[in-house]
Design a protein around this motif. Structure first.
Motif, PDB file in Angstrom:
ATOM      1  N   ARG A  89      77.487  86.472  34.576  1.00 12.94           N
ATOM      2  CA  ARG A  89      77.659  86.695  33.138  1.00 12.94           C
ATOM      3  C   ARG A  89      77.306  88.148  32.779  1.00 12.94           C
ATOM      4  N   GLU A  90      76.186  88.629  33.310  1.00  7.97           N
ATOM      5  CA  GLU A  90      75.757  89.993  33.000  1.00  7.97           C
ATOM      6  C   GLU A  90      76.731  91.013  33.578  1.00  7.97           C
ATOM      7  N   LEU A  91      77.218  90.758  34.786  1.00 12.53           N
ATOM      8  CA  LEU A  91      78.146  91.683  35.449  1.00 12.53           C
ATOM      9  C   LEU A  91      79.447  91.803  34.654  1.00 12.53           C
ATOM     10  N   ILE A  92      80.021  90.672  34.296  1.00  6.46           N
ATOM     11  CA  ILE A  92      81.281  90.681  33.541  1.00  6.46           C
ATOM     12  C   ILE A  92      81.090  91.374  32.201  1.00  6.46           C
ATOM     13  N   THR A  93      79.974  91.078  31.541  1.00  4.49           N
ATOM     14  CA  THR A  93      79.692  91.692  30.245  1.00  4.49           C
ATOM     15  C   THR A  93      79.544  93.203  30.377  1.00  4.49           C
TER      16      THR A  93
END
Length: 206
Positions: A89-93
């Protein structure tokens, strides 16, 4: 003399790229000339051509530096000691935010990206491959721990990145900004649900 030359040449290449990026931001890629870059650096255009054989090569170097920053940020998130779902989630964001800030919010750099898509696709293709590989490492971790249920990790990573294209691709980010569609978090939830073991939802508290 050789040692001095070895240190000067990479430094000069870096200075050329820094100045080129600044000029691309200020006056645009199309309007910037090699002579403009040379003038700021107080060197001759011929000297610039010693390090880059064309304006296109400078353009590719700037694009590579900008894309490399996104890749480094994604890699740093991928290696955190957190759950695979929270890392994904953090990577995509982060990729979405950095691409929006770097390219979409800056019309001059957006122009540079459009030209890169047309003239230097190999640079863009290599960047997408690196981001997909980084996503794959996180999915592989989740599969190994039982957090995800994935039969084919590389395929799952490609599917995840394809699903996020609206939020990754600079041109699509710009074009879809005012169009109806799922939010970034909704799409991430969708991707994580597809990776979760059957009967469970990844990244959600039970």
């Amino acid at each position: 003399m050789t040692l001095i030359s070895e240190h000067i040449e990479p430094d000069t290449r870096e200075r050329i790229l820094v100045v080129a990026e600044r000029l691309f931001r200020e006056i645009g890629y199309q309007k910037t000339t090699v002579a403009d870059i040379a003038k700021v650096l107080r060197m001759s255009p011929a000297n610039v051509y010693r390090f880059f054989d064309s304006k296109k090569a400078i353009h590719e170097g700037v694009a590579r530096t900008l894309m490399g920053g996104v890749e480094d940020a994604a890699q740093a998130i991928a290696t955190k000691h957190e759950t695979a779902a929270s890392r994904l989630r953090e990577l995509i964001t982060a990729v979405q935010r950095m691409n929006s800030e770097r390219y979409v919010g800056d019309s001059k750099l957006h122009e540079m990206v459009e030209i890169a898509m047309e003239e230097s696709w190999e640079v863009c293709g290599a960047h997408m491959e690196r981001i997909t590989e980084t996503v794959a490492t996180v999915i592989a971790d989740g599969a190994a721990s039982g957090e995800f249920e994935v039969a084919d990790v590389p395929l799952a990573a490609m599917c995840a990145c394809t699903a996020m294209m609206r939020f990754f691709h600079p041109q699509m980010i710009a074009q879809c900004a005012t169009k109806p569609g799922p939010s970034l978090d909704q799409m991430i939830d969708f991707v994580l649900a597809g990776l979760a073991p059957r009967g469970k939802t990844a990244g959600k508290e039970s």
